[in-house]
Design a protein around this motif. Structure first.
Motif, short mmCIF file in Angstrom:
data_model
loop_
_atom_site.label_atom_id
_atom_site.label_comp_id
_atom_site.label_asym_id
_atom_site.label_seq_id
_atom_site.Cartn_x
_atom_site.Cartn_y
_atom_site.Cartn_z
N PRO A 198 0.79 -1.10 -0.08
CA PRO A 198 0.01 0.13 -0.07
C PRO A 198 0.95 1.33 0.00
CG PRO A 198 -0.93 -1.67 1.30
CD PRO A 198 0.45 -1.94 1.09
N ALA A 199 0.56 2.36 -0.44
CA ALA A 199 0.88 3.57 -0.86
C ALA A 199 1.45 4.18 0.48
CB ALA A 199 0.28 4.55 -1.75
N GLY A 200 0.54 4.13 1.66
CA GLY A 200 0.88 4.42 2.70
C GLY A 200 1.95 3.86 3.60
N TRP A 201 2.39 2.85 3.35
CA TRP A 201 3.38 2.04 4.03
C TRP A 201 4.95 2.71 3.78
CZ3 TRP A 201 2.17 -3.80 4.32
CH2 TRP A 201 0.90 -4.07 4.71
N HIS A 202 5.49 2.97 5.07
CA HIS A 202 6.90 3.03 4.76
C HIS A 202 7.73 1.94 4.35
CE1 HIS A 202 11.25 4.41 5.83
NE2 HIS A 202 10.42 5.52 5.92
N ARG A 203 8.64 2.29 3.22
CA ARG A 203 9.35 1.10 2.43
C ARG A 203 10.07 0.53 3.63
NH1 ARG A 203 5.26 1.71 0.15
NH2 ARG A 203 5.04 1.34 -2.14
N GLU A 204 10.51 0.97 4.64
CA GLU A 204 11.31 0.18 5.57
C GLU A 204 10.47 -0.51 6.63
OE1 GLU A 204 14.69 -0.07 5.26
OE2 GLU A 204 14.43 0.85 3.38
N ARG A 205 9.25 -0.43 6.55
CA ARG A 205 8.43 -1.15 7.52
C ARG A 205 8.82 -2.64 7.64
NH1 ARG A 205 1.80 -1.62 7.54
NH2 ARG A 205 2.04 0.25 8.25
N SER A 206 8.85 -2.96 9.14
CA SER A 206 8.84 -4.21 9.67
C SER A 206 7.84 -4.62 10.64
CB SER A 206 10.63 -4.49 9.99
OG SER A 206 10.52 -3.51 11.50
N ARG A 207 7.89 -5.95 10.91
CA ARG A 207 6.64 -6.49 11.71
C ARG A 207 6.97 -7.87 12.24
NH1 ARG A 207 5.13 -2.02 11.75
NH2 ARG A 207 3.16 -1.42 11.25
N LEU A 208 6.63 -8.14 13.43
CA LEU A 208 6.74 -9.32 14.13
C LEU A 208 5.98 -10.45 13.84
CD1 LEU A 208 8.73 -10.32 16.55
CD2 LEU A 208 7.20 -9.46 18.08
N LEU A 209 6.44 -11.52 13.37
CA LEU A 209 5.77 -12.70 13.28
C LEU A 209 5.85 -13.51 14.39
CD1 LEU A 209 6.63 -13.87 9.55
CD2 LEU A 209 4.70 -12.28 10.23
N CYS A 210 4.57 -14.02 14.93
CA CYS A 210 4.80 -14.77 16.17
C CYS A 210 4.38 -16.21 15.97
CB CYS A 210 3.79 -14.28 17.26
SG CYS A 210 4.29 -12.27 17.73
N PRO A 211 5.06 -16.93 16.79
CA PRO A 211 4.73 -18.64 16.63
C PRO A 211 3.33 -18.74 17.30
CG PRO A 211 6.30 -18.10 18.49
CD PRO A 211 6.25 -16.82 17.88
N HIS A 212 2.45 -19.59 16.62
CA HIS A 212 1.28 -19.77 16.86
C HIS A 212 1.15 -20.36 18.29
CE1 HIS A 212 -3.08 -21.24 16.52
NE2 HIS A 212 -2.51 -22.34 16.65
N PRO A 213 0.23 -20.22 19.28
CA PRO A 213 -1.09 -19.37 19.08
C PRO A 213 -0.73 -17.92 19.28
CG PRO A 213 -1.17 -20.37 20.89
CD PRO A 213 0.24 -21.06 20.55
N GLN A 214 0.46 -17.38 19.69
CA GLN A 214 0.58 -16.08 19.95
C GLN A 214 0.44 -15.04 18.95
OE1 GLN A 214 4.76 -16.19 21.31
NE2 GLN A 214 4.11 -16.26 23.46
N VAL A 215 0.10 -13.78 19.17
CA VAL A 215 -0.28 -12.72 18.42
C VAL A 215 0.68 -11.47 18.55
CG1 VAL A 215 -2.12 -11.21 17.87
CG2 VAL A 215 -2.61 -13.62 18.29
N ALA A 216 1.21 -10.96 17.57
CA ALA A 216 1.98 -9.70 17.66
C ALA A 216 1.10 -8.57 18.08
CB ALA A 216 2.62 -9.45 16.30
N ARG A 217 1.31 -8.03 19.17
CA ARG A 217 0.56 -6.80 19.84
C ARG A 217 1.40 -5.51 19.90
NH1 ARG A 217 -3.97 -8.78 20.37
NH2 ARG A 217 -4.70 -10.72 21.09
N TYR A 218 0.87 -4.29 19.51
CA TYR A 218 1.73 -3.05 19.85
C TYR A 218 1.62 -2.58 21.06
CZ TYR A 218 2.79 1.85 18.76
OH TYR A 218 3.25 2.85 18.79
N VAL A 219 3.04 -2.51 21.53
CA VAL A 219 3.17 -1.86 22.94
C VAL A 219 3.80 -0.68 22.70
CG1 VAL A 219 3.43 -4.21 23.54
CG2 VAL A 219 5.48 -2.87 22.76
N GLY A 220 3.79 0.26 21.71
CA GLY A 220 4.25 1.63 21.70
C GLY A 220 5.51 1.68 21.16
N GLY A 221 5.84 2.79 20.64
CA GLY A 221 7.02 3.00 19.82
C GLY A 221 6.94 3.34 18.27
N PRO A 222 7.77 3.38 17.53
CA PRO A 222 7.56 3.84 15.97
C PRO A 222 6.53 2.77 15.30
CG PRO A 222 9.80 3.97 16.67
CD PRO A 222 9.12 3.38 17.83
#
Length: 557
Positions: free
Chosen positions: A521-545
């Protein structure tokens, strides 16, 4: 050093927890190394056709490229068959072997570099020796040209070719690879790995059951372990879309499907703590989605879907059933990646003129279902119209049971030769006894194989005590093996190696944007990174960039 006896390895593996790697003696020297140009193997039925030293270039190291054929024969259908292969043996070998298993209907010897879309550096470039095969048939054989678009499927008329495609060629190719490694390097590899996605992921899970005593680590992406059942879904989809429009290519415009994706995001984006264009908590999302909210109250317009369109989507996502209501495959989750071009290409409309722009499920999928995954096979003409007609008249009471059928020389059903033998109650007994490790990943918006099916398989294996062997990662937004509105590059192989060789069980994986992915998507920063978690855990935002994986934590659902 004297190598450990296999029985002792099994006993020692049982003493180690998930946090420890299995003990392994260094591979012994076997003999003098043999130069590339002189490579051969003393194995009945195996013929080396070329061996050539390749210079470094285009991101690949200097290596020996070996090509050959095994078990050349004439099939029951009168056509020639063989298991074609190539192996690349790097000059600077890291003493690891990777068995590359390929996708689709196989039928081609894909370059043996171990490349998958989820990582930017190939295993060959990392020093692995890699082998690749066509799984026992040649899709470009001139003898199959008359079959048209079904030419890649007609090997289903030969029982042994079916068996090779399903599992037998993998066992044969492993043995050939080990022989070539010993000849060229004068020693066996210290670690054996396998990796593949789609049908390659299916190969990987089948090998984890059938050949688990051979591999230290297996990586399975988007694993089609129930591929014959998924092919039944293809027919179900075609008939679902025909309820919305006679011409399935016009059942939904791209804007119509984007309405669905936007609806899913509006209901589910913030469930992980951050509205960022990603459905991070897939399980929590499902009860929030209500397609009826998109249904037109009057005439069709750009902001709504017709009642037949809503019904067609609901029917497709619920999965195929027979007239008694028995589930024939799996249901599917709602995710924001439904609006991707990959989803449309597979499900609704392609951009391929020779296919008459029909989706892949209605062309290549129909060929597979008619020739390979039902028994006895149906020799369907390979025109777009004939293949679509096969899917249109597929009967879920009469025809769906044929994936379990045998007939005459076809002594194994499609489910027997395609699926892991323990698919309904996964144990992975031999892999676990060896101390082997398995990483599975699957895009939440995969249009080919339902991520729900993979998740349930993983749950069953964990319930059977396989938690020390398996890590499963769902990838939000990702389409089939890669692509879609997703961060879809992550080093699953490095995580697998660390688990196997250093005893470091993987936790969260950092996923980044693939710069070559056109659907970011156009609005995503091209340096975006995300956390993939082992099932059944879920990645949750805890604050920060908001664009950084470090701003997320893996948490219980």
């Amino acid at each position: 050093m004297t190598p450990l006896h296999p029985t002792r390895l099994v006993l020692l593996a049982a003493l180690f927890s998930a946090g420890c790697s299995s003990p392994r003696a260094p591979a012994p020297d076997i003999g003098m190394p043999v130069a590339c140009a002189e490579l051969s193997v003393a194995m009945p039925g195996v013929r080396i056709t070329s061996a050539e030293a390749m210079a470094a270039g285009q991101g690949q190291p200097a290596h020996c490229l070996v090509r050959g054929r095994a078990d050349e024969r004439q099939g029951l259908d009168g056509r020639p068959y063989a298991i074609g292969f190539e192996m690349r043996l790097p000059v600077d070998w890291n003493r690891r072997f990777l068995h590359q298993v390929n996708g689709g209907n196989d039928g081609a010897v894909v370059p043996a570099n171990g490349g998958l879309g989820i990582w930017p550096t190939t295993p060959l470039a990392r020093g692995f020796a890699v082998i690749s095969s066509d799984s026992g048939h040649n899709a470009d054989d001139p003898a199959t040209a008359a079959a048209g678009l079904a030419r890649g499927n007609v090997f289903g008329l030969d029982p042994q070719a079916r068996r090779d495609y399903g599992y037998a060629a993998d066992g044969r190719i492993y043995d050939i690879a080990q022989a070539l490694l010993r000849r060229h390097y004068g020693r066996a590899p210290e670690r054996n790995y396998m990796a593949g996605c789609s049908n390659g992921g299916r190969h990987a899970l089948v090998a984890a059951t059938r050949y688990g005593d051979r591999y230290d680590g297996i990586l399975a992406g988007a694993p089609g372990f129930n591929l014959p059942k998924a092919a039944v879904q293809h027919a179900w989809d075609v008939q679902s879309w025909q309820r919305a429009a006679t011409d399935i290519r016009q059942a939904f415009s791209p804007a119509d499907i984007q309405l669905v994706a936007s609806h899913v995001l509006a209901r589910c984006d913030a469930l992980d703590g951050l509205a960022d264009g990603v459905v991070g908590d897939l399980a929590a999302c499902q009860s929030k989605v209500d397609l009826k909210a998109l249904q037109c109250s009057g005439a069709k317009n750009a902001a709504c879907l017709t009642a037949p369109q809503v019904g067609a989507l609901q029917r497709s996502f619920a999965g195929p059933r027979d007239s008694a209501g028995r589930q024939l495959y799996s249901d599917w989750p709602w995710d924001a990646g439904v609006g991707s071009g990959d989803w449309r290409f597979w499900k609704l409309e392609s951009t391929v003129p020779p296919w008459d722009r029909l989706p892949l499920i209605a062309v290549m999928g129909a060929g597979s279902l008619s020739y390979l995954f039902t028994t006895p096979p149906t020799a369907t003409p390979g025109t777009p119209a004939d293949l679509l007609a096969f899917m249109t008249r597929f009967d879920f009471d009469r025809d769906a049971p044929k994936i379990y059928a045998t007939s005459g020389p076809f002594s194994e059903s499609a489910m027997q030769f395609m699926a892991p033998p323990d698919v309904d109650d996964p144990q992975l007994t031999t892999l676990r006894a060896r101390g082997g490790k398995l990483i599975v990943y699957h895009g939440h918006s995969d249009p080919v194989f339902s991520v729900n099916d993979t998740r349930r398989w993983a749950d069953k294996l964990q319930a059977n005590g396989g938690g020390d062997t398996l890590r499963y990662y769902g990838v939000p937004g990702m389409a089939h093996c890669q692509g879609g509105p997703a961060t879809d590059q992550f080093d699953a192989l490095g995580a697998l190696m660390a688990w196997v060789e250093q005893g470091r069980a993987p936790a969260g994986l950092t996923a980044r944007i693939n710069p070559a992915n056109p659907e970011i998507p156009a609005g995503w920063h091209r340096e975006r990174s995300r956390l993939l978690c082992p099932h059944p855990q879920v990645a949750r935002y805890v604050g920060g960039p908001a664009e950084a994986a470090e701003s997320f934590r893996c948490a219980a659902p």
